[in-house]
Motif scaffolding. Structure first.
Motif, mmCIF file in Angstrom:
data_model
loop_
_atom_site.group_PDB
_atom_site.id
_atom_site.type_symbol
_atom_site.label_atom_id
_atom_site.label_comp_id
_atom_site.label_asym_id
_atom_site.label_seq_id
_atom_site.Cartn_x
_atom_site.Cartn_y
_atom_site.Cartn_z
ATOM 1 N N SER A 77 22.555 -74.606 -21.820
ATOM 2 C CA SER A 77 21.731 -74.270 -20.662
ATOM 3 C C SER A 77 22.430 -73.180 -19.862
ATOM 4 C CB SER A 77 21.570 -75.514 -19.784
ATOM 5 O OG SER A 77 21.008 -75.145 -18.548
ATOM 6 N N ASN A 78 21.652 -72.226 -19.345
ATOM 7 C CA ASN A 78 22.287 -71.268 -18.444
ATOM 8 C C ASN A 78 22.004 -71.607 -16.985
ATOM 9 O OD1 ASN A 78 19.654 -70.408 -18.706
ATOM 10 N ND2 ASN A 78 20.191 -68.591 -19.882
ATOM 11 N N LYS A 79 21.668 -72.891 -16.781
ATOM 12 C CA LYS A 79 21.530 -73.409 -15.421
ATOM 13 C C LYS A 79 22.606 -74.478 -15.242
ATOM 14 C CE LYS A 79 16.633 -72.628 -15.708
ATOM 15 N NZ LYS A 79 15.369 -73.173 -16.107
ATOM 16 N N THR A 143 29.103 -64.604 -26.970
ATOM 17 C CA THR A 143 27.968 -63.921 -26.359
ATOM 18 C C THR A 143 27.528 -62.788 -27.259
ATOM 19 O OG1 THR A 143 27.217 -62.416 -24.617
ATOM 20 C CG2 THR A 143 29.572 -62.640 -24.836
ATOM 21 N N ILE A 144 26.222 -62.664 -27.405
ATOM 22 C CA ILE A 144 25.730 -61.534 -28.202
ATOM 23 C C ILE A 144 26.018 -60.230 -27.464
ATOM 24 C CG2 ILE A 144 23.924 -62.850 -29.375
ATOM 25 C CD1 ILE A 144 21.895 -61.389 -27.499
ATOM 26 N N ASP A 145 26.258 -60.326 -26.150
ATOM 27 C CA ASP A 145 26.453 -59.101 -25.352
ATOM 28 C C ASP A 145 27.826 -58.456 -25.565
ATOM 29 O OD1 ASP A 145 23.991 -59.572 -24.338
ATOM 30 O OD2 ASP A 145 24.677 -60.441 -22.460
ATOM 31 N N ASN A 146 28.786 -59.220 -26.101
ATOM 32 C CA ASN A 146 30.140 -58.723 -26.387
ATOM 33 C C ASN A 146 30.827 -58.158 -25.141
ATOM 34 O OD1 ASN A 146 32.276 -58.214 -28.189
ATOM 35 N ND2 ASN A 146 31.664 -56.078 -28.411
ATOM 36 N N VAL A 186 16.381 -53.860 -26.106
ATOM 37 C CA VAL A 186 17.269 -54.923 -26.608
ATOM 38 C C VAL A 186 17.995 -55.581 -25.434
ATOM 39 C CG1 VAL A 186 17.588 -53.839 -28.872
ATOM 40 C CG2 VAL A 186 19.191 -53.322 -27.032
ATOM 41 N N MET A 187 18.706 -56.666 -25.696
ATOM 42 C CA MET A 187 19.396 -57.368 -24.610
ATOM 43 C C MET A 187 20.655 -56.618 -24.179
ATOM 44 S SD MET A 187 18.889 -61.413 -25.279
ATOM 45 C CE MET A 187 17.311 -62.190 -24.919
ATOM 46 N N GLY A 188 21.214 -57.059 -23.089
ATOM 47 C CA GLY A 188 22.403 -56.404 -22.525
ATOM 48 C C GLY A 188 22.140 -56.079 -21.068
ATOM 49 N N ARG A 189 22.560 -56.995 -20.222
ATOM 50 C CA ARG A 189 22.265 -56.837 -18.794
ATOM 51 C C ARG A 189 23.138 -55.804 -18.118
ATOM 52 N NH1 ARG A 189 21.934 -62.920 -16.914
ATOM 53 N NH2 ARG A 189 23.473 -63.069 -18.558
ATOM 54 N N TYR A 190 24.446 -55.988 -18.281
ATOM 55 C CA TYR A 190 25.375 -55.092 -17.588
ATOM 56 C C TYR A 190 26.177 -54.252 -18.571
ATOM 57 C CZ TYR A 190 24.034 -58.534 -14.175
ATOM 58 O OH TYR A 190 23.278 -59.355 -13.378
ATOM 59 N N ALA A 239 18.771 -50.643 -23.510
ATOM 60 C CA ALA A 239 19.288 -51.957 -23.094
ATOM 61 C C ALA A 239 18.458 -52.436 -21.907
ATOM 62 C CB ALA A 239 20.753 -51.842 -22.682
ATOM 63 N N GLU A 240 18.239 -53.745 -21.832
ATOM 64 C CA GLU A 240 17.387 -54.276 -20.744
ATOM 65 C C GLU A 240 17.948 -53.954 -19.360
ATOM 66 O OE1 GLU A 240 17.340 -58.588 -20.953
ATOM 67 O OE2 GLU A 240 19.509 -58.656 -21.175
ATOM 68 N N GLY A 241 19.259 -53.693 -19.285
ATOM 69 C CA GLY A 241 19.878 -53.396 -17.986
ATOM 70 C C GLY A 241 20.014 -51.909 -17.701
ATOM 71 N N LYS A 257 18.048 -71.431 -10.053
ATOM 72 C CA LYS A 257 18.713 -72.486 -10.823
ATOM 73 C C LYS A 257 19.694 -71.905 -11.847
ATOM 74 C CE LYS A 257 15.165 -76.074 -10.777
ATOM 75 N NZ LYS A 257 14.199 -76.761 -11.641
ATOM 76 N N ARG A 258 19.477 -70.642 -12.205
ATOM 77 C CA ARG A 258 20.317 -70.033 -13.245
ATOM 78 C C ARG A 258 21.681 -69.636 -12.690
ATOM 79 N NH1 ARG A 258 17.613 -67.028 -17.363
ATOM 80 N NH2 ARG A 258 19.132 -65.401 -16.997
ATOM 81 N N THR A 259 22.688 -69.592 -13.592
ATOM 82 C CA THR A 259 24.018 -69.157 -13.186
ATOM 83 C C THR A 259 23.939 -67.712 -12.664
ATOM 84 O OG1 THR A 259 24.933 -70.611 -14.862
ATOM 85 C CG2 THR A 259 26.424 -68.973 -13.960
ATOM 86 N N GLY A 289 13.766 -59.127 -27.552
ATOM 87 C CA GLY A 289 13.910 -60.458 -26.949
ATOM 88 C C GLY A 289 14.808 -61.412 -27.710
ATOM 89 N N HIS A 290 14.413 -62.659 -27.749
ATOM 90 C CA HIS A 290 15.293 -63.709 -28.259
ATOM 91 C C HIS A 290 15.427 -63.740 -29.776
ATOM 92 C CE1 HIS A 290 14.554 -64.699 -24.118
ATOM 93 N NE2 HIS A 290 15.679 -65.379 -24.146
ATOM 94 N N VAL A 291 14.652 -62.884 -30.455
ATOM 95 C CA VAL A 291 14.804 -62.771 -31.910
ATOM 96 C C VAL A 291 16.248 -62.386 -32.233
ATOM 97 C CG1 VAL A 291 14.138 -61.356 -33.904
ATOM 98 C CG2 VAL A 291 12.400 -62.156 -32.310
ATOM 99 N N GLN A 292 16.834 -61.554 -31.347
ATOM 100 C CA GLN A 292 18.201 -61.088 -31.614
ATOM 101 C C GLN A 292 19.262 -62.138 -31.284
ATOM 102 O OE1 GLN A 292 18.946 -57.695 -28.618
ATOM 103 N NE2 GLN A 292 17.050 -58.678 -27.957
ATOM 104 N N ARG A 293 18.839 -63.247 -30.699
ATOM 105 C CA ARG A 293 19.805 -64.287 -30.349
ATOM 106 C C ARG A 293 19.688 -65.508 -31.264
ATOM 107 N NH1 ARG A 293 19.869 -65.673 -24.086
ATOM 108 N NH2 ARG A 293 19.231 -67.727 -24.740
ATOM 109 N N GLY A 294 18.581 -65.584 -31.989
ATOM 110 C CA GLY A 294 18.364 -66.766 -32.834
ATOM 111 C C GLY A 294 18.754 -66.525 -34.281
HETATM 112 O O1 F6P Z 1 23.876 -63.377 -22.109
HETATM 113 C C1 F6P Z 1 23.130 -63.057 -23.200
HETATM 114 C C2 F6P Z 1 21.746 -62.663 -22.871
HETATM 115 O O2 F6P Z 1 21.271 -62.455 -24.142
HETATM 116 C C3 F6P Z 1 21.507 -61.444 -21.986
HETATM 117 O O3 F6P Z 1 21.681 -60.223 -22.590
HETATM 118 C C4 F6P Z 1 20.075 -61.689 -21.549
HETATM 119 O O4 F6P Z 1 19.754 -61.037 -20.364
HETATM 120 C C5 F6P Z 1 20.066 -63.151 -21.351
HETATM 121 O O5 F6P Z 1 20.988 -63.686 -22.277
HETATM 122 C C6 F6P Z 1 18.712 -63.790 -21.460
HETATM 123 O O6 F6P Z 1 18.869 -65.156 -21.456
HETATM 124 P P1 F6P Z 1 17.722 -66.236 -21.214
HETATM 125 O O7 F6P Z 1 16.426 -65.641 -21.606
HETATM 126 O O8 F6P Z 1 18.115 -67.378 -22.069
HETATM 127 O O9 F6P Z 1 17.754 -66.578 -19.791
#
Ligand code: F6P
Length: 366
Positions: A77-79, A143-146, A186-190, A239-241, A257-259, A289-294
């Motif tokens: 969980s990220n909460k 973390t996929i974000d490395n 693709v993902m990558g916030r910061y 990147a999403e960020g 609720k999220r970290t 999206g989440h395809v890259q995390r699963g």
């Molecule tokens: O920390 C990894 C990450 O894939 C980020 O790049 C992305 O913003 C976030 O998780 C999305 O997480 P969730 O959709 O699970 O809240």
């Protein structure tokens, strides 16, 4: 190994999932049981589960056959950061409270000698604070974000790159057939490691990273320039960020609720619309999206995870707490968790990947 004080070891996966978590759980559990004769306690659903005391003893059977499985058999969980725990009142209002004492109680109640905490930046911050309260913790970076500075690589990144690169390859063929501009978010916030790695591997014409604010003009120019030279399609990997120099990141949703309360998403769509409007070229947007995390971890991630899990168990058995395992060159080493959370690993503007991409004609939208 005889003489080890490791009798009961807890294991938790925190934050967003990623390929390779199960391989770590398996390596920790099998080493703990096999090498040290320890009992392994799995904590369910990350720190939320730890606060609520949802834990169980892991059997050998449970960790059999999970090496290649994506996700985490423990749940995550990220909460639920115990130090900023969201508690919902009867009126539906969310109050943020400190539940770290409950976590410490559950740790003692289950008779744990140590906890292996597998997670990213957020999990390591929480682990650092729990270590200060007296918990014996060993961290494993995922973390996929490395984006953890203290390790050369985190597991999950290679698997995410594989998926993102394959997606770009697929967009390439359809984009070139229809003479379109294909934007992939693709993902990558910061940190833009996924966009950079996949963009480079997939031959993207434009790569947009959080670390390099872009100008709209330079994007339009690059796309038009390609058109002028008879290249009738373009690939933009964002990147999403990523954000424009004169603007801000695009937030999809806020959730206290999220970290990290900010959930990003939408920059790809914005860029696609702007390119279509300015250049008149037909544009399509894909949000990976989440395809890259699963899904299943790559062989590299499976092996890194297994080495991390084994080393984490070894550190716990040696009583080397407050440390996180890290890849340094070809070796798995130990760094302090404090050191691990000190700095986020962003893409250096002069790194080999950026320089090589520029040399082969990729624009970073500067
Ligand atoms: O920390 C990894 C990450 O894939 C980020 O790049 C992305 O913003 C976030 O998780 C999305 O997480 P969730 O959709 O699970 O809240």
């Amino acid at each position: 190994m005889s003489g080890s004080k490791l009798k009961r070891i807890g294991i938790i996966t925190g934050g967003g999932d990623c390929p390779g978590l199960n391989a770590v759980i398996r390596a920790v559990a099998k080493s703990a049981m096999g090498e040290y004769g320890a009992t392994v306690i799995g904590i369910q659903d990350g720190f939320e589960g730890f606060v609520e005391g949802r834990m169980h003893e892991i059997s050998n059977k449970e960790v059999s056959g999970i090496l290649s499985q994506g996700g985490t058999i423990l749940g995550t969980s990220n909460k639920g950061d115990p130090f900023h725990y969201p508690e919902e009142g009867l009126d539906g209002e969310i109050k943020i409270v400190d539940e770290s004492a409950r976590v410490m109680r559950n740790y003692r109640r289950w008779g744990l000698d140590a906890l292996i905490a597998i997670g990213g930046d957020g999990t390591m911050h929480i682990s650092n604070k729990l270590a200060n309260l007296g918990m014996n913790i060993v961290g494993v970076p995922k973390t996929i974000d490395n984006d953890l500075e203290a390790t050369d690589l985190t597991f999950g990144y290679d698997s995410a790159l594989y998926v993102a690169t394959e997606a770009i390859d697929r967009l390439h063929t359809t984009g070139s057939s229809h003479h379109r501009v294909m934007v992939i978010e693709v993902m990558g916030r910061y940190a833009g490691w996924i966009a950079l790695g996949a963009g480079l591997a997939g031959g993207a014409d434009i790569i947009l990273l959080p670390e390099i604010p872009f100008t709209w003009e330079s994007i339009y120019l690059k796309v038009k320039e390609r058109s002028l030279h008879g290249k009738r399609f373009s690939i933009v990997c964002v990147a999403e960020g990523a954000k424009p120099a004169d603007g801000d990141i695009v937030i999809k949703e806020m959730d206290v609720k999220r970290t990290d309360a900010r959930r990003l998403g939408g920059i790809g769509e914005l860029i696609g619309n702007c390119i279509a409007q300015d250049t008149g070229l037909e544009t399509r947007v894909t949000v990976l999206g989440h395809v890259q995390r699963g899904g299943t971890p790559t062989p590299f991630d499976r092996n890194l995870s297994t080495k991390f899990g084994f080393k984490a168990c070894q550190l716990a058995a040696e009583g080397k707490f407050g440390h996180m395992v890290a890849l340094k060159g070809n070796r798995i080493e130990a760094v302090t968790i404090k050191q691990a959370v000190a700095k986020q690993k962003l893409v250096p503007l002069d790194c080999d990947e950026v320089l090589a991409a520029k040399a082969v004609g990729t624009s970073f939208g500067e």
